[in-house]
Each structure stands twice: as structure tokens, then as C-alpha cells.
Design a protein around this motif. Structure first.
Motif, PDB file in Angstrom:
ATOM      1  N   ILE A 197       0.857  -1.191   0.000  1.00 15.04           N
ATOM      2  CA  ILE A 197       0.000   0.000   0.000  1.00 15.04           C
ATOM      3  C   ILE A 197       0.889   1.236   0.000  1.00 15.04           C
ATOM      4  CG2 ILE A 197      -1.730   1.276   1.342  1.00 15.04           C
ATOM      5  CD1 ILE A 197      -2.644  -1.465   2.410  1.00 15.04           C
ATOM      6  N   ARG A 198       0.498   2.227  -0.748  1.00 10.06           N
ATOM      7  CA  ARG A 198       1.284   3.462  -0.820  1.00 10.06           C
ATOM      8  C   ARG A 198       1.367   4.132   0.558  1.00 10.06           C
ATOM      9  NH1 ARG A 198      -2.058   6.293  -5.507  1.00 10.06           N
ATOM     10  NH2 ARG A 198      -3.688   5.026  -4.550  1.00 10.06           N
TER      11      ARG A 198
ATOM     12  N   GLU B  15      -4.272  13.750   8.640  1.00 11.58           N
ATOM     13  CA  GLU B  15      -4.414  14.868   9.569  1.00 11.58           C
ATOM     14  C   GLU B  15      -5.893  15.043   9.874  1.00 11.58           C
ATOM     15  OE1 GLU B  15      -2.170  18.568   8.797  1.00 11.58           O
ATOM     16  OE2 GLU B  15      -1.395  17.510   7.032  1.00 11.58           O
ATOM     17  N   VAL B  16      -6.206  15.379  11.105  1.00 12.68           N
ATOM     18  CA  VAL B  16      -7.601  15.635  11.469  1.00 12.68           C
ATOM     19  C   VAL B  16      -7.713  17.000  12.136  1.00 12.68           C
ATOM     20  CG1 VAL B  16      -8.242  13.205  11.701  1.00 12.68           C
ATOM     21  CG2 VAL B  16      -7.309  14.422  13.668  1.00 12.68           C
ATOM     22  N   GLY B  17      -8.914  17.569  12.085  1.00 13.63           N
ATOM     23  CA  GLY B  17      -9.151  18.867  12.712  1.00 13.63           C
ATOM     24  C   GLY B  17      -8.360  19.993  12.100  1.00 13.63           C
ATOM     25  N   ILE B  18      -8.150  19.944  10.784  1.00 16.92           N
ATOM     26  CA  ILE B  18      -7.253  20.934  10.171  1.00 16.92           C
ATOM     27  C   ILE B  18      -7.976  22.214   9.752  1.00 16.92           C
ATOM     28  CG2 ILE B  18      -5.613  19.206   9.410  1.00 16.92           C
ATOM     29  CD1 ILE B  18      -6.821  19.268   6.675  1.00 16.92           C
ATOM     30  N   LEU B  19      -9.314  22.209   9.725  1.00 15.21           N
ATOM     31  CA  LEU B  19     -10.071  23.420   9.395  1.00 15.21           C
ATOM     32  C   LEU B  19     -10.707  23.959  10.675  1.00 15.21           C
ATOM     33  CD1 LEU B  19     -11.749  22.293   6.059  1.00 15.21           C
ATOM     34  CD2 LEU B  19      -9.635  23.573   6.378  1.00 15.21           C
ATOM     35  N   PRO B  20     -10.374  25.175  11.087  1.00 13.63           N
ATOM     36  CA  PRO B  20     -10.738  25.639  12.434  1.00 13.63           C
ATOM     37  C   PRO B  20     -12.224  25.888  12.668  1.00 13.63           C
ATOM     38  CG  PRO B  20      -9.662  27.397  11.187  1.00 13.63           C
ATOM     39  CD  PRO B  20      -9.511  26.151  10.386  1.00 13.63           C
ATOM     40  N   ARG B  21     -12.985  26.246  11.645  1.00 11.57           N
ATOM     41  CA  ARG B  21     -14.378  26.626  11.894  1.00 11.57           C
ATOM     42  C   ARG B  21     -15.402  25.626  11.355  1.00 11.57           C
ATOM     43  NH1 ARG B  21     -14.882  31.920  14.102  1.00 11.57           N
ATOM     44  NH2 ARG B  21     -17.076  31.357  14.276  1.00 11.57           N
ATOM     45  N   THR B  22     -14.947  24.559  10.717  1.00 12.20           N
ATOM     46  CA  THR B  22     -15.899  23.533  10.287  1.00 12.20           C
ATOM     47  C   THR B  22     -16.217  22.630  11.473  1.00 12.20           C
ATOM     48  OG1 THR B  22     -14.154  22.014   9.583  1.00 12.20           O
ATOM     49  CG2 THR B  22     -14.997  23.574   7.936  1.00 12.20           C
ATOM     50  N   HIS B  23     -17.270  21.852  11.363  1.00 20.67           N
ATOM     51  CA  HIS B  23     -17.670  20.981  12.475  1.00 20.67           C
ATOM     52  C   HIS B  23     -16.761  19.767  12.607  1.00 20.67           C
ATOM     53  CE1 HIS B  23     -21.968  22.752  11.819  1.00 20.67           C
ATOM     54  NE2 HIS B  23     -21.123  23.617  12.349  1.00 20.67           N
ATOM     55  N   GLY B  24     -16.179  19.337  11.500  1.00 20.80           N
ATOM     56  CA  GLY B  24     -15.226  18.233  11.521  1.00 20.80           C
ATOM     57  C   GLY B  24     -14.472  18.210  10.209  1.00 20.80           C
ATOM     58  N   SER B  25     -13.190  17.848  10.235  1.00 25.27           N
ATOM     59  CA  SER B  25     -12.407  17.811   9.001  1.00 25.27           C
ATOM     60  C   SER B  25     -11.287  16.799   9.128  1.00 25.27           C
ATOM     61  CB  SER B  25     -11.827  19.195   8.672  1.00 25.27           C
ATOM     62  OG  SER B  25     -10.967  19.638   9.711  1.00 25.27           O
ATOM     63  N   ALA B  26     -10.905  16.245   7.971  1.00 21.70           N
ATOM     64  CA  ALA B  26      -9.793  15.287   7.945  1.00 21.70           C
ATOM     65  C   ALA B  26      -9.173  15.289   6.557  1.00 21.70           C
ATOM     66  CB  ALA B  26     -10.280  13.882   8.300  1.00 21.70           C
ATOM     67  N   MET B  27      -7.863  15.153   6.526  1.00 22.77           N
ATOM     68  CA  MET B  27      -7.143  15.005   5.268  1.00 22.77           C
ATOM     69  C   MET B  27      -6.570  13.595   5.244  1.00 22.77           C
ATOM     70  SD  MET B  27      -4.040  14.776   3.613  1.00 22.77           S
ATOM     71  CE  MET B  27      -2.788  15.404   4.718  1.00 22.77           C
ATOM     72  N   PHE B  28      -6.874  12.862   4.171  1.00 24.52           N
ATOM     73  CA  PHE B  28      -6.351  11.503   4.013  1.00 24.52           C
ATOM     74  C   PHE B  28      -5.583  11.450   2.702  1.00 24.52           C
ATOM     75  CE2 PHE B  28      -6.379   7.147   2.566  1.00 24.52           C
ATOM     76  CZ  PHE B  28      -6.110   6.426   3.711  1.00 24.52           C
ATOM     77  N   LYS B  29      -4.313  11.058   2.793  1.00 24.99           N
ATOM     78  CA  LYS B  29      -3.469  10.970   1.605  1.00 24.99           C
ATOM     79  C   LYS B  29      -2.852   9.581   1.523  1.00 24.99           C
ATOM     80  CE  LYS B  29       0.242  13.240  -0.952  1.00 24.99           C
ATOM     81  NZ  LYS B  29       1.195  14.355  -1.016  1.00 24.99           N
TER      82      LYS B  29
ATOM     83  N   LEU C 291      -3.481  -6.852  -7.899  1.00 24.30           N
ATOM     84  CA  LEU C 291      -2.768  -5.695  -7.379  1.00 24.30           C
ATOM     85  C   LEU C 291      -3.583  -5.005  -6.289  1.00 24.30           C
ATOM     86  CD1 LEU C 291      -1.678  -4.174 -10.811  1.00 24.30           C
ATOM     87  CD2 LEU C 291      -0.317  -5.638  -9.309  1.00 24.30           C
ATOM     88  N   THR C 292      -2.925  -4.687  -5.197  1.00 30.15           N
ATOM     89  CA  THR C 292      -3.546  -3.937  -4.108  1.00 30.15           C
ATOM     90  C   THR C 292      -3.249  -2.454  -4.261  1.00 30.15           C
ATOM     91  OG1 THR C 292      -3.396  -5.792  -2.561  1.00 30.15           O
ATOM     92  CG2 THR C 292      -3.552  -3.600  -1.599  1.00 30.15           C
ATOM     93  N   ASP C 293      -4.269  -1.618  -4.030  1.00 27.56           N
ATOM     94  CA  ASP C 293      -4.111  -0.163  -4.048  1.00 27.56           C
ATOM     95  C   ASP C 293      -3.572   0.307  -5.392  1.00 27.56           C
ATOM     96  OD1 ASP C 293      -4.011   2.487  -3.277  1.00 27.56           O
ATOM     97  OD2 ASP C 293      -2.113   2.286  -2.193  1.00 27.56           O
ATOM     98  N   ILE C 294      -4.390   0.158  -6.431  1.00 29.84           N
ATOM     99  CA  ILE C 294      -3.929   0.487  -7.780  1.00 29.84           C
ATOM    100  C   ILE C 294      -3.843   1.994  -7.992  1.00 29.84           C
ATOM    101  CG2 ILE C 294      -4.683  -1.637  -8.881  1.00 29.84           C
ATOM    102  CD1 ILE C 294      -7.234  -0.228  -9.757  1.00 29.84           C
ATOM    103  N   ILE C 295      -2.873   2.376  -8.820  1.00 34.07           N
ATOM    104  CA  ILE C 295      -2.755   3.774  -9.241  1.00 34.07           C
ATOM    105  C   ILE C 295      -3.506   3.948 -10.561  1.00 34.07           C
ATOM    106  CG2 ILE C 295      -0.582   4.105  -8.030  1.00 34.07           C
ATOM    107  CD1 ILE C 295       0.853   3.841 -10.722  1.00 34.07           C
ATOM    108  N   GLY C 296      -3.581   5.179 -11.050  1.00 31.89           N
ATOM    109  CA  GLY C 296      -4.383   5.466 -12.226  1.00 31.89           C
ATOM    110  C   GLY C 296      -3.983   4.670 -13.454  1.00 31.89           C
TER     111      GLY C 296
END
Length: 699
Positions: free
Chosen positions: A322-323, A328-342, A476-481
Motif C-alpha cells: 500500500i502506498r 491529519e484531522v481537525g485541520i479546518l478551524p471553523r468547520t464541524h469536523g475535518s480530515a485530510m487523508f493521503k 494488485l492492491t491499491d492500484i494507481i491510475g
């Protein structure tokens, strides 16, 4: 001349008819199961569409209101405008299994239209439309290399059901639409409630067995009325040109397709294509488009050989690797909830917003109006793949990916009675190199948890790929484009250690065996458990409290007959409560009252005021009442919102008075006692009784 063929699917007749409707189409059929009837037409233009490298196929599924005996809403009272989400998703369901079965060089504009003419609320029209599209193509002269057929699989009380009714689906823990040919499954779409892999595999095998009679039915119909298939002329093969392109490009293409980074690989590949085409045009004038086609075929061959013979992926990973994952979570200060998944070069930003029941999505469908309290929207802006395009409404692909992620996440949400919010999650794809819909599932889960939504569990998603040449197979697991584009399968699976919540599979080859399917599901499980471990390292459980910027919600229930008391004449009572507390109040027909405000205190104050409006007066009870009207014979006083009683002049004071206004005026607040409630519910009050009681207490 009308021709009809019938078989049984489950315990219902399944009929395909042709020859008496839409006879000017290239092919048209009526498909019927129970009282659900769908008309499917297929039409091919005679003119070739030049300069394209894809099958110019349009598929439109439309649900007509008259099919359910309804008149559409809106100003125009007709079906106009954008198709509904259900119509868009069903159009994709029809398109996906039939598109790969057109010849490679098929460049004729072709359109399939599926129209629901009648619906009985029990037999779902979508699976009928898939089989009907294949039948319309199969009996026509269009060079369609089918047939295919589709069934839906459910499971009620532990027993699998083929083409379950709408009522059975409500109790089912599996809802899979499976399309296949005689030899193999070619498409899967659906969801489940944490169902183990072995049960899903059993469901798919049952589906493939169950759709065989539908394939036989189409062959029977074609034998009776089918037209000879048109030939698609093959372009002459110039072996000299192919050999020259291979000689100039193959070695360099192997080096280019070994570059791990997507943008660098894309840039170098474009340079290579440009240089090779310019060189070859010297000796082969007017062959530019053909050279580009040969290069694309060579690119596919090179990548597949790298995988099958060298055991090497484009970015250097092992087949099950897997790549790298960043979260990251809670990265936007005024939204009710946020997360970045890369994951590798695929990155999504998921944002959760909480609202009240007034924010629910109203859906008008053949089954009537329904309301949706969870929405997951997927956006794929052009910058995420380094392109420039005008921004328009969501594409079919965006709607489809959002629906898949929504289906994956929905099983972990709390019951609405326990968490009475409308929830919207938006996934913004910031960077894409394969499997952005599965990254959306991971990001959405984390965003919900960051918002403090008490989810039942966590889910993750992974996309699996396949390259198959004869007996040589690589999963293949987790294929790219590029692996998706050049491979034979795109198989997306979501869930957790308990089981699967959603899956979507598209096959570009004739089909896959049970063993390949089993291996793909096992690899997918290992992958999602690894990803879940990474997610739990960052946020192991939901936040204990909601964001301070999220609205607060409180719920109470009143007797349905008391709803009018809470609302008051002309909305007077509820408007007063809203103005006094600064809250938003929604009242449902069953007496459920949802209060939403900026603070818990405001919500509780509104609940108290609502409770006051529904309190039944009791004889002997003392209330602080407000004088609302003065008459010659007494004063009317409000003991609670929207409930008045009469204080007769004789009950205003413990001494004789001449005029009511000598004692009280409108707006005065006085203590009164309920002394009588008559048969019609009219309340009689006494101020004198309270005064006497107070005087007695003083003595």
C-alpha cells in the motif's frame, strides 16, 4: 409482430417482449416482472464519429411519475431538468457492463434509453433495465458482443433471495446488483452490513447461476426475431509501421513507465510520444493518429509485461504493498469536523457539517417522497489531475463515487433517535492518482469522528486491480491510475475487520474465476485492516464533544394532539419560543420535537417552554397567569401559552368590587387557582382563593 419470451427468476415471471412498441428503433424491448414494466430502446446512427478513442455510447434511464400514478411536482408538472440521483446511478449501472462488449473500433453514435412505464413498488426496475438494454442490443443489428444479464441479491433472515422485493430489501443485510455473461461476472455494485467475505462470495456465485436463464431468454428471443449483426471493418495492419514504432519507442517506454511520480511520468511520456511521432512522420506521412494508437497499445503491453514477467509495478511496489499514508484531522478551524487523508499521490479533504431535520434532503421518487438525513458529496475539481476545465455541476462519475462512499460509511452512523442531526460530508479531491473514492471513505470516517459523531465503528476502503494473460494472473492492491487504465479490473471494497459495507467491480475482460475473486477479496481485507490501523493511530475514537461551532440538539416528544398547542394560533407560540431562545424548532407529525440552538442552555430553555405549552391544567393547582382581556363580567388570564381561563368578577378579590379594571389590567401577572374545568375543557380560575389561602397562612 409481437414476440414474447418468459422465464422464472426466483418466484416471479420475467418476460421480454418486442415488436409492438418503438419499432423504428434499432432494437427495442419491453421487460416485465410483476406489474413493473420498463421500455428499453437502442438506436445506432449510421455516421461514424471521427477522431475519438472511446465508444460513443449514451445511456439514459428515466423514471416517469405516471408509472406510479403520480403527477410530478414543480411549476411545470412534468419530468424536466437534470435526472435524479437514482436515475443517474441506474444509467451508470446499465452502461458499465455493456460498454466493454462493443468492438474496439466501434465509432457509431449509439443511445440506449430505458423508460419506466409502470412500477408496482415491489419489483425494482433497475435490474430489469440492465437486462433489457442487453436484449435490445442483442436482437438488433448493432455489433454488440453480448448478451449480459443482471439480478439483485438480498439476504433476509440468513437466506439469500434473488431479485428481492422492496419490502424484503428493507430487512436485508445484503443488496448487490450483479451483471454477468454466460462465463463470468462482469460487474458488481452494492452494499452490505458488515458481511464476511465468504458470504459475499456465496452471494456472487448464486447471482451468476441465477442470471443464466435471462441469458438463455435473450438467445431465444434473438433466434426468433434477431437481425444479422453488422460488421465493423478492421483497419489494415501495417506491420512495417508497427515494427518501426516498436523499434523507436519500446525501450524508452519501459524506462518512462518505471518513473514512480505521476506528473514526471506523464511529462516524459508526452515528450516521447511527440518525438516518436515526429520521427516516423518523415517516412510515414499522414500516420500520426495511427502512430499514437500503436504507442498506446505498446504502453499497455509494456506495463503488463513488467507486472507479469518482471514482477514489478510502475512505482516499484510489491503486488500487495500500500502506498505511504498521511493523515491529519481537525485541520479546518471553523468547520464541524475535518480530515485530510493521503495515500501516495491521492489526497482528499473531507469536511463534516451538522444540521437539523430541516436540512434533510427531500427526494421525490416513484415510491413517493422520502427524506435523507445523511449525504456524502464527492467533488473532483480539474486541478487534482493538473488539468484546466470549466466548473459545472457534478458529473455522473462524481455522483457515482459519492454514492459508493456514502453506502460504505452509512452503516457506521448512529441511529437518528440517538443523534438527531442531519449529516453532510463533502469530499474534496485535492490530488488524484487512483482510488480517490476509497480515500474518500477513509477521510469521511475520520471527519465524522473529528466532528464528534458517535460512529459505531470505523471503515476503510481499497481498490484492487488485475492483470491476466492466459493462465498468468496478478492481483494488485491499491492500484494507481495507470494500473486501472491499463489493467483488466477495478474492484473497490470497503469495510472493517467484521466484514464488507460496500463493493463495486468492473471487468474489462470476459470475466474472472471464483479463485481470482476470492484472492482479491482476501487481499482487500488485509489492506483495509492495515489502513484502519493507520487511521486508529491518529484518531482511535470519536471526539467526546462536538465542535463549539456545531449546533446543539435536544429532542422531546409531545402528544400529537398537543402539536397545535406548541405551534399556537398562526404560529404565535412557537415563534415566541424561537425568538425568546434563539433556537430552531422542527415538529414532526408523530409529535417528535427537535430543538437546535447554539448552546445547550438555549435548547433546554426551549424544551422547558415547550413543556409548559403542553401541561394540562389541574383543579386546585396554582399558576402565575397573565391577564389578556378585560370584560364586564371578569378577566381572561393565560396560565400557559395558548391556554386561557376566566377569572369571574366574583373571584377577583376577597371583597366586593364594582369594576374589573379596579383590580387588574391587561398585562398584569397574578396568582390564580384552577377551581373548575367543564366538559368542554373551559377553565375557571380564582384569584380570591389564592388570596384567602395566603391570608390563612399569615394567620
Amino acid at each position: 409482430m409481437k414476440t414474447s419470451v418468459t422465464t422464472k427468476i426466483g418466484d416471479r415471471n420475467f418476460t421480454i417482449e418486442t415488436g409492438h412498441m418503438a419499432t423504428q428503433a434499432s432494437g427495442a424491448v419491453i421487460v416485465r416482472s410483476g406489474d413493473t414494466v420498463v421500455l428499453i430502446s437502442a438506436v445506432k446512427e449510421d455516421k461514424i464519429r471521427e477522431g475519438i478513442d472511446f465508444v460513443p455510447l449514451m445511456v439514459d434511464y428515466q423514471e416517469m411519475s405516471y408509472a406510479a400514478g403520480r403527477i410530478p411536482g414543480g411549476f411545470f408538472r412534468r419530468e424536466i431538468g437534470r435526472p435524479s440521483e437514482k436515475e443517474t446511478l441506474t444509467s451508470r449501472l446499465i452502461d458499465r457492463p455493456i460498454r466493454p462488449l462493443f468492438p474496439k473500433k466501434y465509432n457509431y453514435e449509439t443511445q440506449i434509453i430505458a423508460t419506466v412505464l409502470s412500477v408496482d413498488q415491489e419489483n425494482e426496475p433497475d435490474v430489469l433495465a440492465i437486462t433489457g438494454a442487453s436484449a435490445a442490443l442483442h436482437i438488433s443489428s448493432i455489433p454488440f458482443q453480448g448478451p449480459i444479464a443482471a439480478v439483485r441479491i438480498g439476504r433476509v433472515g440468513g437466506e439469500f433471495v434473488v431479485n428481492p422485493s422492496a419490502s424484503q430489501l428493507e430487512e436485508s443485510d445484503i443488496n448487490l446488483v450483479v451483471a454477468g455473461t454466460k462465463e463470468a461476472i462482469v460487474m458488481v455494485e452494492g452494499g452490505a452490513l458488515f458481511v464476511p467475505e465468504e458470504d459475499i462470495l456465496e452471494a456472487l456465485e448464486l447471482a451468476h447461476r441465477s442470471l443464466q436463464p435471462l441469458l438463455d431468454l435473450q438467445e431465444e428471443l434473438r433466434s426468433k426475431v434477431g437481425l444479422p449483426k453488422e460488421e465493423v471493418p478492421e483497419e489494415p495492419v501495417d506491420e512495417s509501421l508497427i515494427s518501426t514504432v516498436r523499434e523507436k519507442a519500446e525501450t524508452k517506454l519501459r524506462d518512462v513507465m518505471s518513473i514512480p511520480k505521476k506528473l514526471e511520468r506523464k511529462r516524459r511520456k508526452k515528450e516521447l510520444y511527440t518525438n516518436v511521432i515526429e520521427e516516423i512522420l518523415v517516412d510515414f506521412p499522414d500516420s500520426g493518429s495511427r502512430v499514437e494508437e500503436i504507442l498506446h497499445e505498446l504502453e499497455k503491453q509494456v506495463v503488463r509485461e513488467m507486472l507479469l514477467k518482471d514482477g514489478r509495478r510502475i512505482d516499484g511496489r510489491g503486488f500487495t504493498d500500500i502506498r505511504p499514508i498521511e493523515i491529519e484531522v481537525g485541520i479546518l478551524p471553523r468547520t464541524h469536523g475535518s480530515a485530510m487523508f493521503k495515500r501516495g499521490e491521492t489526497q482528499v479533504l473531507a469536511i463534516t457539517t451538522l444540521g437539523s431535520s430541516a436540512d434533510e434532503q427531500k427526494i421525490e421518487a416513484l415510491t413517493g417522497e422520502t427524506f435523507k438525513s445523511f449525504m456524502l458529496h464527492y467533488n473532483f475539481p480539474p486541478y487534482c489531475v493538473g488539468e484546466v476545465k470549466p466548473l459545472r455541476g457534478p458529473s455522473r462519475r462524481e455522483i457515482g463515487h459519492g454514492a459508493l462512499a456514502e453506502r460504505a460509511v452509512k452503516p457506521i452512523l448512529p441511529e437518528n433517535d440517538d443523534f438527531p442531526y442531519t449529516i453532510r460530508v463533502v469530499s474534496e479531491v485535492l490530488e488524484s492518482n487512483g482510488s480517490s473514492s476509497m480515500a474518500t471513505v477513509c477521510g469521511a470516517t475520520l471527519s465524522l469522528m473529528d466532528a464528534g459523531v458517535p460512529v459505531k465503528d470505523m471503515v476503510a476502503g481499497i481498490a484492487m486491480g488485475l492483470v491476466k494473460e492466459g493462465e498468468d494472473v496478478v492481483i494488485l492492491t491499491d492500484i494507481i491510475g495507470d494500473e486501472d487504465h491499463l489493467g483488466d479490473m477495478d474492484f473497490k471494497v470497503t469495510g472493517n475487520e467484521k466484514g464488507i459495507t460496500a463493493l463495486q467491480m468492473d471487468i474489462k475482460i470476459a470475466g474472472i474465476t471464483r479463485d481470482i475473486m476470492k484472492r482479491a477479496l482476501e487481499q482487500a481485507k488485509d489492506a483495509r485492516l492495515y489502513i484502519l490501523g493507520k487511521m486508529k493511530e491518529v484518531l482511535p475514537q470519536p471526539r467526546p464533544n462536538l465542535s463549539p461551532y456545531a449546533p446543539r440538539v435536544a429532542v422531546t416528544h409531545v402528544a400529537p394532539e398537543k402539536i397545535r398547542d406548541v405551534i399556537g394560533p398562526g404560529g404565535k407560540v412557537i415563534k415566541h419560543i424561537i425568538a425568546e431562545t434563539g433556537t430552531k424548532i422542527d415538529i414532526e407529525e408523530d409529535g417528535k420535537v427537535v430543538v437546535m440552538g447554539s448552546t445547550d442552555e438555549a435548547c433546554q430553555r426551549a424544551l422547558e417552554m415547550i413543556k409548559e405549552t403542553t401541561i394540562e391544567p389541574e383543579i386546585g393547582q396554582v399558576y402565575l397567569a397573565k391577564i389578556t382581556r378585560i370584560t364586564d363580567f371578569g378577566a381572561f388570564a393565560e396560565i400557559r401559552p395558548n391556554l386561557e381561563g376566566l377569572i369571574h368578577i366574583s373571584q377577583l378579590d376577597n371583597k366586593r368590587i364594582r369594576k374589573v379594571s379596579d383590580v387588574v389590567k391587561e398585562g398584569d401577572e397574578v396568582l390564580v387557582k384552577v377551581i373548575e374545568i367543564d366538559k368542554e375543557g373551559r377553565v375557571k380560575l380564582s384569584r380570591k382563593a389564592v388570596m384567602e389561602r395566603q391570608g390563612h397562612n399569615r394567620r
